[in-house]
Design a protein around this motif. Structure first.
Motif, PDB file in Angstrom:
ATOM      1  N   ALA A 163       0.823  -1.219   0.000  1.00 19.71           N
ATOM      2  CA  ALA A 163       0.000   0.000   0.000  1.00 19.71           C
ATOM      3  C   ALA A 163       0.854   1.265   0.000  1.00 19.71           C
ATOM      4  O   ALA A 163       0.385   2.333  -0.386  1.00 19.71           O
ATOM      5  CB  ALA A 163      -0.926  -0.011   1.219  1.00 19.71           C
ATOM      6  N   ARG A 164       2.108   1.134   0.398  1.00 15.99           N
ATOM      7  CA  ARG A 164       3.005   2.305   0.403  1.00 15.99           C
ATOM      8  C   ARG A 164       4.042   2.189  -0.726  1.00 15.99           C
ATOM      9  O   ARG A 164       3.976   2.915  -1.708  1.00 15.99           O
ATOM     10  CB  ARG A 164       3.673   2.431   1.796  1.00 15.99           C
ATOM     11  CG  ARG A 164       4.387   3.747   2.030  1.00 15.99           C
ATOM     12  CD  ARG A 164       5.766   3.857   1.429  1.00 15.99           C
ATOM     13  NE  ARG A 164       6.675   2.783   1.833  1.00 15.99           N
ATOM     14  CZ  ARG A 164       7.857   2.592   1.278  1.00 15.99           C
ATOM     15  NH1 ARG A 164       8.296   3.375   0.298  1.00 15.99           N
ATOM     16  NH2 ARG A 164       8.640   1.586   1.663  1.00 15.99           N
ATOM     17  N   ASP A 165       4.949   1.241  -0.622  1.00 18.44           N
ATOM     18  CA  ASP A 165       6.019   1.150  -1.627  1.00 18.44           C
ATOM     19  C   ASP A 165       5.424   0.793  -2.983  1.00 18.44           C
ATOM     20  O   ASP A 165       5.917   1.246  -4.031  1.00 18.44           O
ATOM     21  CB  ASP A 165       7.034   0.081  -1.203  1.00 18.44           C
ATOM     22  CG  ASP A 165       8.431   0.326  -1.745  1.00 18.44           C
ATOM     23  OD1 ASP A 165       8.608   1.273  -2.526  1.00 18.44           O
ATOM     24  OD2 ASP A 165       9.343  -0.439  -1.390  1.00 18.44           O
ATOM     25  N   GLY A 166       4.355  -0.010  -2.961  1.00 19.52           N
ATOM     26  CA  GLY A 166       3.707  -0.380  -4.215  1.00 19.52           C
ATOM     27  C   GLY A 166       3.002   0.800  -4.849  1.00 19.52           C
ATOM     28  O   GLY A 166       3.325   1.207  -5.972  1.00 19.52           O
ATOM     29  N   GLY A 224       9.440  -3.710  -9.107  1.00 16.55           N
ATOM     30  CA  GLY A 224       8.619  -4.132  -7.982  1.00 16.55           C
ATOM     31  C   GLY A 224       9.393  -4.789  -6.858  1.00 16.55           C
ATOM     32  O   GLY A 224      10.488  -5.318  -7.033  1.00 16.55           O
ATOM     33  N   ASN A 225       8.750  -4.728  -5.692  1.00 19.62           N
ATOM     34  CA  ASN A 225       9.302  -5.417  -4.532  1.00 19.62           C
ATOM     35  C   ASN A 225       9.122  -6.926  -4.711  1.00 19.62           C
ATOM     36  O   ASN A 225       8.326  -7.373  -5.535  1.00 19.62           O
ATOM     37  CB  ASN A 225       8.527  -5.019  -3.270  1.00 19.62           C
ATOM     38  CG  ASN A 225       8.721  -3.584  -2.902  1.00 19.62           C
ATOM     39  OD1 ASN A 225       8.183  -2.703  -3.541  1.00 19.62           O
ATOM     40  ND2 ASN A 225       9.500  -3.344  -1.867  1.00 19.62           N
ATOM     41  N   LEU A 226       9.805  -7.674  -3.884  1.00 16.21           N
ATOM     42  CA  LEU A 226       9.508  -9.100  -3.744  1.00 16.21           C
ATOM     43  C   LEU A 226       7.995  -9.237  -3.531  1.00 16.21           C
ATOM     44  O   LEU A 226       7.419  -8.568  -2.667  1.00 16.21           O
ATOM     45  CB  LEU A 226      10.261  -9.657  -2.526  1.00 16.21           C
ATOM     46  CG  LEU A 226       9.846 -11.042  -2.038  1.00 16.21           C
ATOM     47  CD1 LEU A 226      10.074 -12.098  -3.105  1.00 16.21           C
ATOM     48  CD2 LEU A 226      10.628 -11.396  -0.773  1.00 16.21           C
ATOM     49  N   VAL A 258      14.782  -7.250   6.026  1.00 16.89           N
ATOM     50  CA  VAL A 258      15.340  -7.134   4.675  1.00 16.89           C
ATOM     51  C   VAL A 258      14.248  -6.696   3.704  1.00 16.89           C
ATOM     52  O   VAL A 258      13.081  -7.076   3.837  1.00 16.89           O
ATOM     53  CB  VAL A 258      15.999  -8.454   4.203  1.00 16.89           C
ATOM     54  CG1 VAL A 258      17.323  -8.664   4.934  1.00 16.89           C
ATOM     55  CG2 VAL A 258      15.074  -9.646   4.389  1.00 16.89           C
ATOM     56  N   HIS A 259      14.640  -5.899   2.733  1.00 10.68           N
ATOM     57  CA  HIS A 259      13.689  -5.249   1.820  1.00 10.68           C
ATOM     58  C   HIS A 259      14.248  -5.374   0.406  1.00 10.68           C
ATOM     59  O   HIS A 259      15.065  -4.562  -0.019  1.00 10.68           O
ATOM     60  CB  HIS A 259      13.557  -3.787   2.251  1.00 10.68           C
ATOM     61  CG  HIS A 259      12.623  -2.957   1.443  1.00 10.68           C
ATOM     62  ND1 HIS A 259      11.383  -2.570   1.891  1.00 10.68           N
ATOM     63  CD2 HIS A 259      12.749  -2.400   0.207  1.00 10.68           C
ATOM     64  CE1 HIS A 259      10.786  -1.816   0.980  1.00 10.68           C
ATOM     65  NE2 HIS A 259      11.593  -1.697  -0.055  1.00 10.68           N
ATOM     66  N   PHE A 260      13.824  -6.445  -0.268  1.00 12.60           N
ATOM     67  CA  PHE A 260      14.402  -6.717  -1.585  1.00 12.60           C
ATOM     68  C   PHE A 260      13.440  -6.338  -2.700  1.00 12.60           C
ATOM     69  O   PHE A 260      12.248  -6.630  -2.643  1.00 12.60           O
ATOM     70  CB  PHE A 260      14.765  -8.200  -1.707  1.00 12.60           C
ATOM     71  CG  PHE A 260      15.846  -8.623  -0.746  1.00 12.60           C
ATOM     72  CD1 PHE A 260      17.089  -7.995  -0.759  1.00 12.60           C
ATOM     73  CD2 PHE A 260      15.617  -9.621   0.183  1.00 12.60           C
ATOM     74  CE1 PHE A 260      18.095  -8.370   0.128  1.00 12.60           C
ATOM     75  CE2 PHE A 260      16.616 -10.008   1.081  1.00 12.60           C
ATOM     76  CZ  PHE A 260      17.855  -9.386   1.054  1.00 12.60           C
ATOM     77  N   HIS A 261      14.002  -5.709  -3.712  1.00 15.15           N
ATOM     78  CA  HIS A 261      13.272  -5.501  -4.963  1.00 15.15           C
ATOM     79  C   HIS A 261      13.747  -6.582  -5.930  1.00 15.15           C
ATOM     80  O   HIS A 261      14.878  -7.073  -5.833  1.00 15.15           O
ATOM     81  CB  HIS A 261      13.524  -4.089  -5.498  1.00 15.15           C
ATOM     82  CG  HIS A 261      12.805  -3.025  -4.713  1.00 15.15           C
ATOM     83  ND1 HIS A 261      11.714  -2.351  -5.199  1.00 15.15           N
ATOM     84  CD2 HIS A 261      12.999  -2.550  -3.452  1.00 15.15           C
ATOM     85  CE1 HIS A 261      11.278  -1.493  -4.288  1.00 15.15           C
ATOM     86  NE2 HIS A 261      12.042  -1.590  -3.213  1.00 15.15           N
ATOM     87  N   ASP A 262      12.854  -6.948  -6.872  1.00 13.82           N
ATOM     88  CA  ASP A 262      13.096  -8.167  -7.649  1.00 13.82           C
ATOM     89  C   ASP A 262      13.590  -7.900  -9.068  1.00 13.82           C
ATOM     90  O   ASP A 262      13.432  -8.738  -9.946  1.00 13.82           O
ATOM     91  CB  ASP A 262      11.800  -8.998  -7.688  1.00 13.82           C
ATOM     92  CG  ASP A 262      12.083 -10.477  -7.898  1.00 13.82           C
ATOM     93  OD1 ASP A 262      13.176 -10.937  -7.524  1.00 13.82           O
ATOM     94  OD2 ASP A 262      11.212 -11.174  -8.453  1.00 13.82           O
TER      95      ASP A 262
HETATM   96 MG    MG Z   1      11.359  -0.066  -1.520  1.00 17.77          MG
END
Ligand code: MG
Ligand code: HMG
Length: 314
Positions: free
Chosen positions: A26-29, A261-263, A219-223
């Motif tokens: 809802a935020r990073d997306g 996008g994020n994981l 951990v905060h991974f983008h794919d």
């Molecule tokens: Mg991010």
């Protein structure tokens, strides 16, 4: 929606029993969507995520509305979700003004967001790294005094689109500064998705050597390069139990062009449940939520798990 296809559960040794999924869709997306998503759709999204069993759902950001117009409705949205029972609803704040706005609405979990690199600090916060840390210091203190839980994000931990490789000690310096201010947890951001598993473990080892305990690290991974799950697995092997993910793989960052996008939360849940790791998430409900959101955004979810589970004939 398939209810039959679930991963076979085959635990592997040396992994945690339970993982806390920190949902950022809802935020990073939504901060990265071209069009503005109506406030009532965002509110329903958050309610549906909670209904799917997610207990930490980052709701929005109290940033400058001109910098992130997609989240300019934070004042209208937050009151519509803040009373969800049993759900933590962190919000991003970049400075004193953001903290004041968040506390005025009763937010009790905030996140400040620093950068390991000068280029991204400038692009994202209009400050140098040290200037932004100086802004955060009183914000974190006041948030703690108000009884709030504080997360400290660090972006560009594994690579930066302007600066290339990012020295690990540079990341550790920012992590330590945030921790010394009083942040309760850190989130290591691979903002542009360039990390690989050995790199993740090397950073985690260094942070432990510098006195940061693993249980304070998320951990905060983008794919971007398809490495997010492999990197997550490496972090789990190290003992990390907080993993950021975004329903349906929504996401990116408006101030880092190469961030995709994020994981995807569904991809994460599929792997964790296959490993016998508890998440509390109902994968079918979550997938249905991402299919519903994809219809609102008028494009399919990039999540492989969402695609597989939402095609009945596969
Ligand atoms: Mg991010
Ligand atoms: P600035 O232009 O330097 O702001 O922006 P300023 O301090 O000079 O203030 C200028 C005006 O903005 C003032 O108004 C302030 O009151 C107002 P005036 O007095 O001129 O009328 N203002 C605000 N208004 C509302 N809310 C506020 C606020 N702050 C100032 N909070 C600023 C500096 C930090 C505000 C700006 O750069 C900003 O909002 N940046 C946010 C960028 C952002 O949200 N990026 C995405 C999140 S980070 C991310 O996605 C990475 C992450 O996912 C992890 C990863 O993947 O790496 C977390």
């Amino acid at each position: 929606m398939s209810t039959e296809r679930l991963p076979m559960v085959v635990p592997a040794s040396g992994l945690p029993d339970r993982v806390r999924i920190y949902e950022v869709g809802a935020r990073d997306g939504l901060q990265n969507e071209k069009g503005a998503v109506p406030t009532e759709v965002k509110a329903e999204f958050i309610h549906r995520l909670a209904d799917a069993g997610l207990t930490t759902v980052e709701a929005t950001s109290f940033v400058h509305p001109k910098w992130v117009p997609q989240l300019a409705d934070a004042e209208q949205l937050f009151p519509r979700v803040r009373d969800l029972p049993g759900v933590e609803l962190p919000v991003l704040v970049p400075n004193q003004r953001g903290l004041d706005r968040a506390l005025a609405l009763g937010a009790d979990r905030i996140a400040v967001f620093a950068s390991a690199t000068e280029s991204f600090a400038k692009a994202n916060l209009n400050r140098t790294v040290d200037e932004s840390l100086a802004v955060f210091e009183p914000v974190v203190r006041q948030a703690k005094d108000a009884g709030a839980h504080v997360r400290g994000y660090v972006s560009m931990c594994f690579g930066d689109p302007w600066e290339g490789a990012v020295p690990l000690h540079q990341v550790a310096r920012v992590c330590t500064a945030l921790r010394n201010m009083g942040c309760d947890e850190l989130s290591l951001g691979d903002t542009i998705g360039v990390a690989t598993p050995g790199h993740v473990q090397e950073l985690l080892n260094l942070l432990n050597e510098e006195g940061v305990p693993t249980d304070e690290i998320g951990v905060h991974f983008h794919d971007t390069y398809g490495q997010a799950l492999a990197n997550t697995h490496a972090a789990l092997e190290h003992g990390v139990t907080t993993v950021d993910a975004s329903a349906g793989g929504l996401g990116g960052c408006p101030y880092a062009k190469s961030a995709t996008g994020n994981l995807a939360t569904e991809d994460l849940v599929w792997m964790l449940h296959g490993l016998g790791i508890e998440t509390g998430v109902d994968l079918d409900r979550l997938t249905a939520t991402s299919v519903w959101m994809a219809a609102h955004l008028d494009r399919p979810s990039p999540s492989r798990t969402v695609r597989a589970l939402s095609h009945k004939d596969q």
